[in-house]
Scaffold this motif. Sequence first.
Motif, mmCIF file in Angstrom:
data_model
loop_
_atom_site.group_PDB
_atom_site.id
_atom_site.type_symbol
_atom_site.label_atom_id
_atom_site.label_comp_id
_atom_site.label_asym_id
_atom_site.label_seq_id
_atom_site.Cartn_x
_atom_site.Cartn_y
_atom_site.Cartn_z
ATOM 1 N N LEU A 1 0.819 -1.212 0.000
ATOM 2 C CA LEU A 1 0.000 0.000 0.000
ATOM 3 C C LEU A 1 0.853 1.262 0.000
ATOM 4 C CD1 LEU A 1 -2.729 -1.030 2.583
ATOM 5 C CD2 LEU A 1 -2.884 -1.021 0.093
ATOM 6 N N GLY A 2 2.063 1.173 0.518
ATOM 7 C CA GLY A 2 2.921 2.343 0.621
ATOM 8 C C GLY A 2 3.878 2.516 -0.542
ATOM 9 N N SER A 3 3.692 1.805 -1.646
ATOM 10 C CA SER A 3 4.657 1.872 -2.752
ATOM 11 C C SER A 3 4.720 3.257 -3.382
ATOM 12 C CB SER A 3 4.340 0.812 -3.803
ATOM 13 O OG SER A 3 3.068 1.022 -4.356
ATOM 14 N N SER A 4 3.590 3.913 -3.590
ATOM 15 C CA SER A 4 3.590 5.259 -4.180
ATOM 16 C C SER A 4 4.310 6.240 -3.267
ATOM 17 C CB SER A 4 2.163 5.741 -4.422
ATOM 18 O OG SER A 4 1.524 4.900 -5.329
ATOM 19 N N PHE A 5 4.041 6.150 -1.975
ATOM 20 C CA PHE A 5 4.703 7.022 -1.007
ATOM 21 C C PHE A 5 6.201 6.757 -0.969
ATOM 22 C CE2 PHE A 5 6.096 7.813 3.413
ATOM 23 C CZ PHE A 5 5.910 9.185 3.428
ATOM 24 N N LEU B 1 8.164 5.586 -3.321
ATOM 25 C CA LEU B 1 8.825 6.077 -4.527
ATOM 26 C C LEU B 1 8.998 7.595 -4.496
ATOM 27 C CD1 LEU B 1 7.124 3.811 -7.190
ATOM 28 C CD2 LEU B 1 9.475 3.685 -6.374
ATOM 29 N N GLU B 2 8.017 8.318 -3.961
ATOM 30 C CA GLU B 2 8.123 9.772 -3.863
ATOM 31 C C GLU B 2 9.147 10.179 -2.792
ATOM 32 O OE1 GLU B 2 6.768 12.097 -5.805
ATOM 33 O OE2 GLU B 2 5.941 10.459 -6.998
ATOM 34 N N VAL B 3 9.127 9.515 -1.649
ATOM 35 C CA VAL B 3 10.033 9.862 -0.560
ATOM 36 C C VAL B 3 11.480 9.516 -0.920
ATOM 37 C CG1 VAL B 3 10.613 9.299 1.833
ATOM 38 C CG2 VAL B 3 8.271 9.763 1.201
ATOM 39 N N GLN C 1 12.990 9.930 -3.719
ATOM 40 C CA GLN C 1 13.568 11.065 -4.432
ATOM 41 C C GLN C 1 13.976 12.158 -3.463
ATOM 42 O OE1 GLN C 1 10.888 12.368 -7.474
ATOM 43 N NE2 GLN C 1 10.908 10.401 -8.516
ATOM 44 N N LEU C 2 13.146 12.436 -2.460
ATOM 45 C CA LEU C 2 13.453 13.452 -1.458
ATOM 46 C C LEU C 2 14.678 13.061 -0.633
ATOM 47 C CD1 LEU C 2 12.731 16.037 0.104
ATOM 48 C CD2 LEU C 2 11.284 14.601 1.554
ATOM 49 N N ILE C 3 14.766 11.805 -0.238
ATOM 50 C CA ILE C 3 15.900 11.335 0.563
ATOM 51 C C ILE C 3 17.199 11.426 -0.232
ATOM 52 C CG2 ILE C 3 16.909 9.293 1.646
ATOM 53 C CD1 ILE C 3 14.031 8.508 2.430
ATOM 54 N N LEU C 4 17.176 10.970 -1.478
ATOM 55 C CA LEU C 4 18.372 11.029 -2.314
ATOM 56 C C LEU C 4 18.797 12.471 -2.554
ATOM 57 C CD1 LEU C 4 20.476 9.507 -3.953
ATOM 58 C CD2 LEU C 4 18.895 9.556 -5.884
ATOM 59 N N ALA C 5 17.847 13.362 -2.827
ATOM 60 C CA ALA C 5 18.175 14.773 -3.035
ATOM 61 C C ALA C 5 18.762 15.393 -1.770
ATOM 62 C CB ALA C 5 16.940 15.537 -3.475
ATOM 63 N N SER C 6 18.236 15.042 -0.606
ATOM 64 C CA SER C 6 18.760 15.573 0.658
ATOM 65 C C SER C 6 20.186 15.108 0.916
ATOM 66 C CB SER C 6 17.867 15.152 1.823
ATOM 67 O OG SER C 6 16.580 15.670 1.655
ATOM 68 N N ILE C 7 20.469 13.839 0.616
ATOM 69 C CA ILE C 7 21.826 13.320 0.815
ATOM 70 C C ILE C 7 22.810 13.999 -0.136
ATOM 71 C CG2 ILE C 7 23.267 11.255 0.545
ATOM 72 C CD1 ILE C 7 20.888 9.645 1.631
ATOM 73 N N ILE C 8 22.418 14.121 -1.407
ATOM 74 C CA ILE C 8 23.308 14.757 -2.383
ATOM 75 C C ILE C 8 23.519 16.226 -2.039
ATOM 76 C CG2 ILE C 8 23.477 15.468 -4.807
ATOM 77 C CD1 ILE C 8 22.131 12.800 -5.516
ATOM 78 N N HIS C 9 22.481 16.901 -1.571
ATOM 79 C CA HIS C 9 22.588 18.317 -1.223
ATOM 80 C C HIS C 9 23.399 18.542 0.057
ATOM 81 C CE1 HIS C 9 21.453 22.511 -0.968
ATOM 82 N NE2 HIS C 9 21.072 22.310 0.288
#
Length: 84
Positions: free
Chosen positions: A21-25, A27-29, A31-39
Amino acid sequence: MDVKGWHFELIPFGSGRRICLGSSFALEVMQLILASIIHGFEFQHASNEQIDMTESSGLVNHKTSPLELLVAPRLLPHVYGFLA
């Protein structure tokens, strides 16, 4: 590649009636986690030579040599608040 269960090469969240049930969430999160780590961090190779991207043969392709990086925060620790 569709990760929601229609292409059976990769099914990280299951498929059919029992799909996560949480697959959509997730996948969206992701991207946020990866962007935060790279930033938030700077990544440097341990030496100045080229990164070896050769793969080993087998059922799953692994790199022949491990990827070793030096990771350093971009800002001072007190700026992050939770690191200090």
